[in-house]
Scaffold this active site. Structure first.
Site, short mmCIF file in Angstrom:
data_model
loop_
_atom_site.label_atom_id
_atom_site.label_comp_id
_atom_site.label_asym_id
_atom_site.label_seq_id
_atom_site.Cartn_x
_atom_site.Cartn_y
_atom_site.Cartn_z
N SER A 46 -5.71 4.62 -0.64
CA SER A 46 -6.14 4.13 -1.95
C SER A 46 -7.35 3.21 -1.83
O SER A 46 -8.14 3.10 -2.76
CB SER A 46 -5.00 3.42 -2.67
OG SER A 46 -3.87 3.28 -1.85
N ASP A 115 -9.66 3.53 17.67
CA ASP A 115 -9.37 4.69 18.51
C ASP A 115 -9.24 5.92 17.63
O ASP A 115 -8.59 5.88 16.59
CB ASP A 115 -8.01 4.50 19.19
CG ASP A 115 -8.09 3.78 20.52
OD1 ASP A 115 -9.06 4.03 21.25
OD2 ASP A 115 -7.17 2.99 20.80
N ALA A 117 -7.43 9.25 16.97
CA ALA A 117 -6.16 9.92 17.31
C ALA A 117 -6.27 11.35 16.81
O ALA A 117 -5.93 11.65 15.66
CB ALA A 117 -4.99 9.18 16.69
N GLU A 121 -1.00 12.97 12.53
CA GLU A 121 0.26 12.22 12.33
C GLU A 121 1.45 12.91 13.00
O GLU A 121 1.55 14.14 12.98
CB GLU A 121 0.56 12.12 10.82
CG GLU A 121 -0.47 11.31 10.04
CD GLU A 121 -0.23 11.36 8.53
OE1 GLU A 121 0.73 12.02 8.08
OE2 GLU A 121 -1.02 10.73 7.81
N ASP A 160 6.18 -1.33 8.27
CA ASP A 160 6.07 -0.04 7.58
C ASP A 160 6.02 1.11 8.60
O ASP A 160 5.22 2.03 8.47
CB ASP A 160 4.84 -0.03 6.67
CG ASP A 160 4.91 1.07 5.61
OD1 ASP A 160 6.00 1.63 5.36
OD2 ASP A 160 3.85 1.40 5.03
N1 ADE Z 1 -6.29 8.80 10.28
C1 ADE Z 1 -6.13 7.49 10.05
N2 ADE Z 1 -6.44 6.78 11.14
C2 ADE Z 1 -6.81 7.67 12.09
C3 ADE Z 1 -7.22 7.56 13.44
N3 ADE Z 1 -7.33 6.38 14.04
N4 ADE Z 1 -7.49 8.69 14.11
C4 ADE Z 1 -7.37 9.87 13.50
N5 ADE Z 1 -6.99 10.03 12.25
C5 ADE Z 1 -6.70 8.93 11.54
#
Ligand code: ADE
Length: 323
Positions: A46, A115, A117, A121, A160
Site C-alpha cells: 500500500s 537483499d 530474494a 515468497e 507479523d
Molecule cells: N519482494 C519484497 N521484498 C523482496 C525482496 N527483498 N526480494 C525479492 N522480492 C521481494
C-alpha cells in the site's frame, strides 16, 4: 516535512582516493538513485513498490523498496517506516534476514536497498506444492526458527511472521522480510547471550503496544491484552509449521472476527496423517498462555528437529529439493 526523514543509520561506503598532494584520503561516498539500474517490479504494497535493481558499478543485484513520502506522511505511517529501517539496521549479521545495505531519498521517494530474494515468497512455493513433506518442513522450519532466535537475541519481535513474509533467495534459503510492524525491546541482550529459560519472556518487560498483524497468525495474547512478546512470534511459528505440513493455516474462518474467535478458543484440528512429532511440537507452541509456550532453545532440541545442526551449518548445506 523533509526533516522527518533523518538519514541516521544510513549505510555509507568509504573509498580511498589520492588527493592533489598524493596523500591517500578516505572519502565517504553515498549511494543514490543514479547508482542503480531499475528493473522489474517484485512486489507492491500500500505504501511501497519493490523493484529489482542493479548496482551500476559492480553489477550486484538488489531489491529496492521505494516508498512514497507524501502518501506515508498523509497516512501517518512515518513511524512504521522508521521502525523498519531501525530494526533492519540492527539485524545485519544473519543470513536468514533480508539485509538493508543503503537508504537514500529524492524529492518524492525513500529508497531501501535490500537483499534480492529471487525465489519469491515461501507462500507461493507452498501453494504450488500444496504442502511440504517432513524433510522440507524441518529444513524451512529450522531456518525460520534460527532467524527468529537471532532477532530475539538482538531485541526485535517481528509481530507479523507468516509465509508471505518469508522470502527465498537464489539458493532457496530463507530471508525474512517486512519489519515495518516490528518492535524493538528496551535493553536487548548482547549477541548470543540470550537466556532461553528466562521467566520474563512473555511477561511485562517484553511487552509491545497494541497492534494486530495478519488475522490467521495473530497470537491470543495480542487479541486478549493487546500485548505482543517474543512468544507471540513462536505462536506464529507454530502456525507456519502446521501450514507447511497441512497446506492450510490452523485457524482460518470466513472472516477476521471468526478467525479471532477460533484463536481465542484454541479451536483447530490436525488433518489425518499429520506427522506425530510435528503434532507434538505444534501442540506445545499453540498454547494460549505465552509463558507456557515452548521457548526457542527447547524448540531447537525438540525431537521434530532431531539431527538439525543449528547455527552456521544450517546455512551451509543445500536446501532439500521440494517434493
Ligand atoms: N519482494 C519484497 N521484498 C523482496 C525482496 N527483498 N526480494 C525479492 N522480492 C521481494
Amino acid at each position: 516535512t523533509a526533516e522527518e526523514w533523518q538519514e541516521q543509520g544510513a549505510a555509507v561506503m568509504t573509498r580511498q582516493e589520492i588527493d592533489a598532494s598524493g596523500k591517500p584520503q578516505l572519502r565517504t561516498v553515498k549511494k543514490g538513485v543514479k547508482d542503480f539500474n531499475f528493473g522489474r517490479t517484485l512486489g507492491e504494497g500500500s505504501y511501497s513498490t519493490v523493484l529489482a535493481a542493479t548496482d551500476r558499478q559492480n553489477l550486484k543485484e538488489y531489491a529496492i523498496k521505494v516508498l512514497d513520502k507524501r502518501h506515508i506522511i498523509k497516512e501517518k505511517k512515518v513511524k512504521y517506516v522508521n521502525i523498519e529501517r531501525d530494526t533492519l539496521n540492527r539485524l545485519t549479521e544473519h543470513p536468514g534476514i533480508v539485509r538493508l545495505y543503503y537508504t537514500f531519498q529524492d524529492e518524492r521517494s525513500l529508497y531501501f536497498v535490500l537483499d534480492l530474494a529471487s525465489g519469491g515468497e515461501l507462500l507461493g512455493v507452498l501453494k504450488k506444492m500444496g504442502s511440504f513433506d517432513v524433510e522440507c518442513t524441518r529444513f524451512y522450519g529450522a531456518q525460520i526458527l534460527d532467524s527468529i532466535a537471532y532477532m530475539h537475541t538482538r531485541g526485535v519481535i517481528h509481530r507479523d511472521l507468516k509465509p508471505e513474509n518469508v522470502l527465498l533467495d537464489s539458493d532457496m534459503f530463507v530471508k525474512i522480510t517486512d519489519f515495518g510492524t516490528a518492535k524493538i525491546l528496551p535493553n536487548p541482550k548482547p549477541n548470543g547471550a540470550d537466556d532461553p529459560g528466562n521467566p520474563t519472556d512473555g511477561a511485562a518487560d517484553d511487552r509491545a503496544m497494541s497492534f494486530v498483524g495478519t488475522a490467521e497468525y495473530v497470537s491470543p495474547e495480542l487479541l486478549r491484552d493487546k500485548n505482543a512478546c517474543k512468544a507471540s512470534d513462536l505462536w506464529a511459528f507454530g502456525c507456519i509449521i502446521f501450514q507447511l505440513l497441512a497446506g492450510r493455516p490452523p485457524f482460518k474462518a470466513a472472516n477476521e472476527y471468526l478467525t479471532f474467535q477460533k484463536i481465542l478458543a484454541l479451536e483447530y484440528t490436525f488433518p489425518p496423517g499429520f506427522p506425530e512429532l510435528a503434532r507434538d511440537l505444534v501442540e506445545r507452541l499453540l498454547v494460549l498462555e505465552p509463558a507456557n509456550r515452548l521457548p526457542v532453545e527447547q524448540i531447537m532440541s525438540h525431537r521434530f528437529f532431531e539431527g538439525i545442526k543449528w547455527g552456521k551449518d544450517l546455512w551451509r548445506h543445500k536446501a532439500p529439493r521440494l517434493k
